[in-house]
Design an enzyme around this catalytic site. Structure first.
Site, PDB file in Angstrom:
ATOM      1  N   HIS A   1       0.816  -1.234   0.000  1.00  0.00           N
ATOM      2  CA  HIS A   1       0.000   0.000   0.000  1.00  0.00           C
ATOM      3  C   HIS A   1       0.845   1.278   0.000  1.00  0.00           C
ATOM      4  CE1 HIS A   1      -3.432  -2.575   0.492  1.00  0.00           C
ATOM      5  NE2 HIS A   1      -3.094  -2.940   1.709  1.00  0.00           N
TER       6      HIS A   1
ATOM      7  N   ASP B   1      -5.125  -8.143  -3.431  1.00  0.00           N
ATOM      8  CA  ASP B   1      -5.456  -7.948  -2.017  1.00  0.00           C
ATOM      9  C   ASP B   1      -6.775  -8.596  -1.595  1.00  0.00           C
ATOM     10  OD1 ASP B   1      -5.494  -7.067   0.582  1.00  0.00           O
ATOM     11  OD2 ASP B   1      -5.348  -4.946   0.156  1.00  0.00           O
TER      12      ASP B   1
HETATM   13  C1  NGQ Z   1      -5.731  -7.932   5.859  1.00  0.00           C
HETATM   14  N1  NGQ Z   1      -6.502  -5.917   4.854  1.00  0.00           N
HETATM   15  O1  NGQ Z   1      -4.669  -8.371   6.282  1.00  0.00           O
HETATM   16  O2  NGQ Z   1      -6.563  -8.603   5.262  1.00  0.00           O
HETATM   17  C2  NGQ Z   1      -6.012  -6.468   6.089  1.00  0.00           C
HETATM   18  C3  NGQ Z   1      -7.002  -6.290   7.189  1.00  0.00           C
HETATM   19  C4  NGQ Z   1      -5.971  -6.273   9.443  1.00  0.00           C
HETATM   20  C5  NGQ Z   1      -6.055  -4.768   4.383  1.00  0.00           C
HETATM   21  N2  NGQ Z   1      -5.121  -4.154   5.025  1.00  0.00           N
HETATM   22  C6  NGQ Z   1      -6.697  -7.078   8.432  1.00  0.00           C
HETATM   23  N3  NGQ Z   1      -6.560  -4.251   3.294  1.00  0.00           N
HETATM   24  O3  NGQ Z   1      -5.506  -5.196   9.151  1.00  0.00           O
HETATM   25  O4  NGQ Z   1      -5.883  -6.743  10.558  1.00  0.00           O
HETATM   26 ZN    ZN Z   2      -3.439  -7.080   2.592  1.00  0.00          ZN
END
Ligand code: NGQ
Ligand code: ZN
Length: 454
Positions: free
Chosen positions: A269, A320
């Site tokens: 990101h 993602d």
């Molecule tokens: C993830 N998703 O690891 O799937 C994360 C959310 C978190 C994004 N950062 C989960 N888009 O941050 O604990």
């Molecule tokens: Zn991620």
């Protein structure tokens, strides 16, 4: 050894016509140009380009695509989405994960991705205990890659806390949690599964500075001296604020100050960086792993792409959350974000350059680098990851050379990919994965059973 013949191909020397590619096992063994197709060569009508690595996926999230698009009582944002996602994953079994990942990888291959960086943190049983094989879930990812022919970098993720500065994990996070010792056991078990799959790579993925504290990160990096390192960083402004409150530094700044961010690293990101962080990140040689469709879906913000590229930074794309899977649409969304914000056209390329070609070149190179693969170029010695675009598709008719990539990026749907060779195996024929039928039946059964259970 088998041979593939195409009308046009994007080689390291540029576009060439009448190209014969010799494939030996997983590898490109020879390339000849300007010749007639010999008898016995498989002929693909179209333009061959290198396959591209998808550097960031949480495959299981494919199964909740579209289920978080209803407005809630508060202002919806990344954090409310995350609650929906946590509730969704609480139900998933290893069989579900394998079925979902196989479906997602089929869709990725059909769109031109030939390798996946699976940022994998769904390790534990629903009650938070380890499975008998601590890498049970990782093994299911390996199985999905094997079934589909997808090139794999499995990136087991270390997740230990609920927020910056040692906040305890929430109940919704218990399926992710490890301590250093239990994680190392899991990583070694993952290594054994990965070693069963030809060409697969193991990487390390400390989840984020929200989920890993400073001593833990130091302990992981001390032991992990080879192979890719992936970490989420600076996706959301609240994450930046929490990191500042905890450490006095912003996430990317903290990583640059406290760890040896280098060419083995991929920062996912990097949406919110200052000029200084951006310049330093570019200079480090690390890859910025952008996920344009997910970042748009989650309302993350705009990556400063031009600044990063001007400073010589590397970038790659990932799907993602897998809310939508399409390589050309990721590139288009990246460029359109810049256009919308700046109210200008043709942003990511220099004067006279094709935007489609430029984006394709930086992401194929950055993607291979981020996953530690010899891929991303049609050249001898590289893995035979080859995508053939259909020049009979209405968006590509009469296009040549870079205009093919511009029209594919901006004008085509995801149906212009005709054939895909991944790791030397032809896995997509006439636009469809060779095992799409059985894989989509298994996926659909898993989805119905999930719906019945919840
Ligand atoms: C993830 N998703 O690891 O799937 C994360 C959310 C978190 C994004 N950062 C989960 N888009 O941050 O604990
Ligand atoms: Zn991620």
């Amino acid at each position: 050894m088998h041979h593939v013949f195409v009308n046009q191909a994007l080689l390291e020397s540029g576009w060439q016509r009448d190209v014969l590619i010799g494939i030996d096992g997983r590898t490109i063994a020879s390339i000849e140009t300007g010749i007639a197709p010999p008898a016995g060569a498989e002929r693909f009508a179209g333009a061959a380009v290198p396959g591209v690595a998808n550097v960031h996926s949480h495959a299981f999230q494919r199964a909740m695509a579209g289920l978080a698009e209803r407005r809630g009582p508060d202002d919806d944002d990344f954090w409310t989405w995350r609650e929906v996602m946590y509730r969704f994953l609480a139900q998933l079994t290893p069989d579900d994960v394998e079925a979902i990942a196989a479906m997602a990888y089929v869709e990725m291959l059909e769109s031109g991705f030939t390798a996946i960086g699976e940022f994998h943190y769904l390790h534990n049983a629903p009650d938070g205990s380890r499975y008998a094989d601590p890498a049970e879930m990782g093994a299911r990812i390996v199985a999905a890659a094997e079934t589909t022919g997808m090139g794999l970098a499995l990136l087991p993720s270390f997740y230990a806390q609920g927020g910056c500065g040692g906040r305890p994990p929430t109940p919704g996070q218990r399926r992710f949690i490890s301590n250093i010792d239990s994680f190392w056991t899991l990583l070694e078990a993952s290594r054994r599964h990965v070693s069963q799959l030809d060409g697969a790579v193991l990487g390390l993925a400390p989840h984020s500075l929200r989920a890993v504290d400073a001593p833990e990160l130091a302990a992981l990096l001390e032991r992990w001296t080879e192979g890719p390192v992936h970490i989420h960083a600076a996706e959301q402004t609240r994450e930046v604020d929490e990191c500042l409150a905890w450490s006095g530094a912003r996430p990317v700044q903290w990583l640059l100050d406290n760890t040896d961010v280098n060419e083995r690293w991929c920062l996912i990101h990097c949406t919110h960086m200052t000029d200084d962080e951006s310049r330093r990140l570019a200079k480090s040689g690390a890859v910025a792993g952008l996920c344009p469709i997910t970042e748009a879906n989650l309302g993350d913000g705009f990556f400063e792409a031009q600044r990063h590229l001007d400073a010589g930074g590397r970038l790659a794309v990932g799907s993602d959350s897998n809310v939508r899977i399409a390589l050309n649409e990721e590139l288009r969304t990246l460029e359109y974000g810049q256009r919308l914000r700046e109210r200008r056209r043709n942003r990511l390329g220099s004067e006279g350059e094709s935007i489609g070609r430029h984006l394709f070149d930086v992401t194929r190179r950055g993607g291979a680098r981020a996953l530690g693969l010899r891929s991303g170029a049609l050249a001898t010695g590289q893995t035979a990851d080859i995508v053939v675009l259909d020049l009979a598709h209405p968006a590509l008719a009469a296009r040549r050379e870079d205009a093919i990539l511009d029209s594919w990026t901006f004008a085509a749907g995801d149906d212009a990919v005709r054939n895909v060779i991944a790791g030397g195996r032809t896995v997509v024929r006439d636009g469809a994965h060779i095992r799409r039928g059985e894989i989509s039946r298994r996926f659909s059964a898993a989805m119905h059973s999930l719906a019945d259970r919840s």
